[in-house]
Design a protein around this motif. Structure first.
Motif, PDB file in Angstrom:
ATOM      1  N   GLY A 187       0.766  -1.234   0.000  1.00 30.49           N
ATOM      2  CA  GLY A 187       0.000   0.000   0.000  1.00 30.49           C
ATOM      3  C   GLY A 187       0.798   1.287   0.000  1.00 30.49           C
ATOM      4  O   GLY A 187       0.210   2.372   0.026  1.00 30.49           O
ATOM      5  N   THR A 188       2.119   1.209  -0.035  1.00 25.14           N
ATOM      6  CA  THR A 188       2.939   2.425   0.038  1.00 25.14           C
ATOM      7  C   THR A 188       3.593   2.689  -1.312  1.00 25.14           C
ATOM      8  O   THR A 188       4.488   1.950  -1.726  1.00 25.14           O
ATOM      9  CB  THR A 188       4.037   2.289   1.105  1.00 25.14           C
ATOM     10  OG1 THR A 188       3.438   2.003   2.365  1.00 25.14           O
ATOM     11  CG2 THR A 188       4.856   3.571   1.205  1.00 25.14           C
ATOM     12  N   PRO A 189       3.155   3.720  -2.029  1.00 31.67           N
ATOM     13  CA  PRO A 189       3.771   4.009  -3.324  1.00 31.67           C
ATOM     14  C   PRO A 189       5.210   4.500  -3.165  1.00 31.67           C
ATOM     15  O   PRO A 189       5.533   5.230  -2.224  1.00 31.67           O
ATOM     16  CB  PRO A 189       2.875   5.106  -3.908  1.00 31.67           C
ATOM     17  CG  PRO A 189       2.248   5.758  -2.726  1.00 31.67           C
ATOM     18  CD  PRO A 189       2.079   4.674  -1.697  1.00 31.67           C
ATOM     19  N   ALA A 209       7.624 -10.789  -8.161  1.00 30.06           N
ATOM     20  CA  ALA A 209       6.631 -10.795  -7.090  1.00 30.06           C
ATOM     21  C   ALA A 209       5.232 -11.048  -7.653  1.00 30.06           C
ATOM     22  O   ALA A 209       4.826 -10.436  -8.633  1.00 30.06           O
ATOM     23  CB  ALA A 209       6.660  -9.466  -6.343  1.00 30.06           C
ATOM     24  N   ASN A 210       4.507 -11.959  -7.014  1.00 28.58           N
ATOM     25  CA  ASN A 210       3.122 -12.226  -7.398  1.00 28.58           C
ATOM     26  C   ASN A 210       2.218 -11.444  -6.457  1.00 28.58           C
ATOM     27  O   ASN A 210       1.518 -11.989  -5.605  1.00 28.58           O
ATOM     28  CB  ASN A 210       2.828 -13.729  -7.313  1.00 28.58           C
ATOM     29  CG  ASN A 210       1.452 -14.066  -7.833  1.00 28.58           C
ATOM     30  OD1 ASN A 210       0.861 -13.297  -8.584  1.00 28.58           O
ATOM     31  ND2 ASN A 210       0.937 -15.218  -7.421  1.00 28.58           N
ATOM     32  N   ALA A 211       2.241 -10.125  -6.623  1.00 27.47           N
ATOM     33  CA  ALA A 211       1.518  -9.248  -5.713  1.00 27.47           C
ATOM     34  C   ALA A 211       0.157  -8.873  -6.297  1.00 27.47           C
ATOM     35  O   ALA A 211      -0.062  -8.910  -7.505  1.00 27.47           O
ATOM     36  CB  ALA A 211       2.335  -7.993  -5.429  1.00 27.47           C
ATOM     37  N   ARG A 212      -0.759  -8.466  -5.415  1.00 30.52           N
ATOM     38  CA  ARG A 212      -2.104  -8.081  -5.831  1.00 30.52           C
ATOM     39  C   ARG A 212      -2.137  -6.606  -6.209  1.00 30.52           C
ATOM     40  O   ARG A 212      -1.604  -5.757  -5.501  1.00 30.52           O
ATOM     41  CB  ARG A 212      -3.086  -8.363  -4.682  1.00 30.52           C
ATOM     42  CG  ARG A 212      -4.549  -8.062  -4.991  1.00 30.52           C
ATOM     43  CD  ARG A 212      -5.448  -8.660  -3.926  1.00 30.52           C
ATOM     44  NE  ARG A 212      -5.096  -8.148  -2.607  1.00 30.52           N
ATOM     45  CZ  ARG A 212      -5.638  -7.039  -2.069  1.00 30.52           C
ATOM     46  NH1 ARG A 212      -6.535  -6.355  -2.744  1.00 30.52           N
ATOM     47  NH2 ARG A 212      -5.279  -6.652  -0.866  1.00 30.52           N
ATOM     48  N   ASN A 213      -2.784  -6.315  -7.333  1.00 31.29           N
ATOM     49  CA  ASN A 213      -2.933  -4.926  -7.795  1.00 31.29           C
ATOM     50  C   ASN A 213      -1.588  -4.203  -7.867  1.00 31.29           C
ATOM     51  O   ASN A 213      -1.448  -3.065  -7.409  1.00 31.29           O
ATOM     52  CB  ASN A 213      -3.897  -4.152  -6.898  1.00 31.29           C
ATOM     53  CG  ASN A 213      -5.309  -4.673  -6.991  1.00 31.29           C
ATOM     54  OD1 ASN A 213      -5.708  -5.237  -8.002  1.00 31.29           O
ATOM     55  ND2 ASN A 213      -6.077  -4.516  -5.918  1.00 31.29           N
ATOM     56  N   GLN A 214      -0.602  -4.850  -8.427  1.00 32.06           N
ATOM     57  CA  GLN A 214       0.702  -4.214  -8.549  1.00 32.06           C
ATOM     58  C   GLN A 214       0.748  -3.372  -9.812  1.00 32.06           C
ATOM     59  O   GLN A 214       0.082  -3.684 -10.803  1.00 32.06           O
ATOM     60  CB  GLN A 214       1.819  -5.250  -8.548  1.00 32.06           C
ATOM     61  CG  GLN A 214       1.727  -6.289  -9.661  1.00 32.06           C
ATOM     62  CD  GLN A 214       2.798  -7.355  -9.536  1.00 32.06           C
ATOM     63  OE1 GLN A 214       3.653  -7.286  -8.666  1.00 32.06           O
ATOM     64  NE2 GLN A 214       2.750  -8.349 -10.417  1.00 32.06           N
ATOM     65  N   SER A 215       1.526  -2.305  -9.771  1.00 31.50           N
ATOM     66  CA  SER A 215       1.615  -1.432 -10.947  1.00 31.50           C
ATOM     67  C   SER A 215       2.884  -0.599 -10.887  1.00 31.50           C
ATOM     68  O   SER A 215       3.430  -0.328  -9.813  1.00 31.50           O
ATOM     69  CB  SER A 215       0.404  -0.499 -11.034  1.00 31.50           C
ATOM     70  OG  SER A 215       0.409   0.439  -9.965  1.00 31.50           O
ATOM     71  N   VAL A 216       3.349  -0.208 -12.072  1.00 33.17           N
ATOM     72  CA  VAL A 216       4.399   0.798 -12.230  1.00 33.17           C
ATOM     73  C   VAL A 216       3.886   1.781 -13.283  1.00 33.17           C
ATOM     74  O   VAL A 216       3.511   1.380 -14.382  1.00 33.17           O
ATOM     75  CB  VAL A 216       5.730   0.177 -12.688  1.00 33.17           C
ATOM     76  CG1 VAL A 216       6.767   1.281 -12.926  1.00 33.17           C
ATOM     77  CG2 VAL A 216       6.249  -0.822 -11.673  1.00 33.17           C
ATOM     78  N   TYR A 222      -0.651  -4.219  -3.362  1.00 31.86           N
ATOM     79  CA  TYR A 222      -1.516  -4.354  -2.188  1.00 31.86           C
ATOM     80  C   TYR A 222      -1.545  -5.788  -1.681  1.00 31.86           C
ATOM     81  O   TYR A 222      -2.594  -6.352  -1.431  1.00 31.86           O
ATOM     82  CB  TYR A 222      -2.926  -3.864  -2.524  1.00 31.86           C
ATOM     83  CG  TYR A 222      -2.983  -2.371  -2.785  1.00 31.86           C
ATOM     84  CD1 TYR A 222      -3.093  -1.476  -1.731  1.00 31.86           C
ATOM     85  CD2 TYR A 222      -2.877  -1.883  -4.076  1.00 31.86           C
ATOM     86  CE1 TYR A 222      -3.118  -0.109  -1.961  1.00 31.86           C
ATOM     87  CE2 TYR A 222      -2.904  -0.520  -4.327  1.00 31.86           C
ATOM     88  CZ  TYR A 222      -3.020   0.366  -3.267  1.00 31.86           C
ATOM     89  OH  TYR A 222      -3.033   1.715  -3.492  1.00 31.86           O
ATOM     90  N   SER A 223      -0.364  -6.371  -1.529  1.00 30.29           N
ATOM     91  CA  SER A 223      -0.241  -7.687  -0.906  1.00 30.29           C
ATOM     92  C   SER A 223       0.591  -7.557   0.353  1.00 30.29           C
ATOM     93  O   SER A 223       1.700  -7.004   0.333  1.00 30.29           O
ATOM     94  CB  SER A 223       0.428  -8.684  -1.859  1.00 30.29           C
ATOM     95  OG  SER A 223      -0.450  -9.062  -2.886  1.00 30.29           O
ATOM     96  N   SER A 224       0.044  -8.040   1.454  1.00 28.41           N
ATOM     97  CA  SER A 224       0.758  -7.941   2.724  1.00 28.41           C
ATOM     98  C   SER A 224       1.911  -8.929   2.761  1.00 28.41           C
ATOM     99  O   SER A 224       1.937  -9.931   2.038  1.00 28.41           O
ATOM    100  CB  SER A 224      -0.194  -8.207   3.887  1.00 28.41           C
ATOM    101  OG  SER A 224      -0.778  -9.494   3.756  1.00 28.41           O
TER     102      SER A 224
END
Length: 311
Positions: A212-214, A240-247, A293-295
């Motif tokens: 959650g931290t950009p 990383a297989n993270a949720r809602n990841q973006s660049v 947004y993956s913990s």
């Protein structure tokens, strides 16, 4: 002119050799290594920052004793560990030419010489080789796209790029891009050069983002000759297989003005843009923002921007 030093690991040794071309900084690198069957050995060469007028690697010569089934490659990386060149040095000898304009070398650039002994018919074999890295001035002394080191070498400074100096039917431009000598009527281009003055420059970085931290990082690209941005491309690698990841990448000029009203986005967005009307800049500034947004995950994003500049 101060000499600069190249450092190596393992059995790689360096010695400055007699430079017959006063317009180049030349070094020879000798490798003497016994490899067991199936063994791979890498030699890392870290470049220190050379003098400002000779930061362009213009040629790389090599010779070796051609051991049977010995693989030999040279990779050149920038400070972001992006491979810029991948070269084959398996033949017994050769001379590799680097087109200009090209990226000037900065701190953090390195070369890796990789040897692999694929001969399993005997316990080991020895590699003896020499590598000659030649650095020159790639700026254009006559503003005609031909590098200063080359025009000084053949004493054609002041002549137009479309001059046929030796009367062999080829212009200076064709001789340079065709790897022939412009002052020798018996020397002809070794291929029909396709001369394209567009410049492709690259900048990249690694970004680490937590839940959650950009995280924002900036890149800068300064074109050498061409000053108009023709196209932009964003490339991102992540494990990383993270949720809602973006660049997300935003683009500005040297005055912090947006040159592209939208943005490029990984993974669910446009990753490239081609301008109908190229945009003039003295410096391209890129704002990269990564998030997810993956913990319990710190995601690493290796982001790279390719920018094509035209006249």
């Amino acid at each position: 002119m101060k000499k600069y030093v190249l450092y190596a690991l393992g059995c790689l040794s360096f010695a400055a050799f007699a430079n017959t071309n006063p317009h180049l900084e030349s070094y020879t690198k000798s490798v003497s290594q016994t490899l067991s069957k199936g063994q791979r050995v890498n030699f890392t060469v870290n470049f220190s920052l050379p003098p400002a007028d000779r930061r362009h690697l213009v040629t790389l010569g090599f010779d070796n004793n051609q051991p049977s089934a010995m693989d030999c490659t040279i990779s050149i990386y920038n400070a972001a560990s992006q491979r810029l060149h991948y070269l084959d040095c398996r033949p017994g000898w050769g001379e590799l030419h680097f087109d200009t304009p090209n990226e000037y070398y900065q701190n953090g650039y390195r070369a890796v010489i990789s040897l692999y002994n694929a001969n399993f018919s005997k316990p080991s074999q020895r590699f003896e080789g020499n590598f000659r890295f030649n650095f020159g001035e790639s700026s254009s002394i006559d503003n005609d796209r031909l590098p200063t080191w080359w025009k000084k070498t053949y004493e054609v400074v002041g002549l137009d790029a479309y001059t046929d100096y030796d009367g062999d039917g080829f212009t200076l431009m064709q001789e340079y891009f065709g790897n022939s000598k412009p002052n020798d009527a018996a020397s002809f281009p070794d291929h029909d050069p396709v001369i394209d003055f567009d410049e492709t420059l690259t900048a990249g970085t690694s970004i680490y983002a937590s839940f959650g931290t950009p995280v924002t990082k900036w890149l800068e690209i300064t074109p050498y000759n061409n000053k108009k941005v023709k196209s932009l491309e964003l490339i991102v690698d992540t494990t990383a297989n993270a949720r809602n990841q973006s660049v997300v990448a935003f683009f500005y000029n040297e005055n912090n003005e947006r040159i592209y009203p939208s943005y490029l986005k990984y993974p669910s967005g446009n990753l490239s843009v081609f301008f109908d009307q190229p945009v003039e800049v003295q410096k391209l500034k890129v704002e990269l923002t990564a998030r997810h947004y993956s913990s319990n995950i710190t995601a690493r994003y290796d982001a790279k921007v390719n920018a094509v500049f035209t006249e």
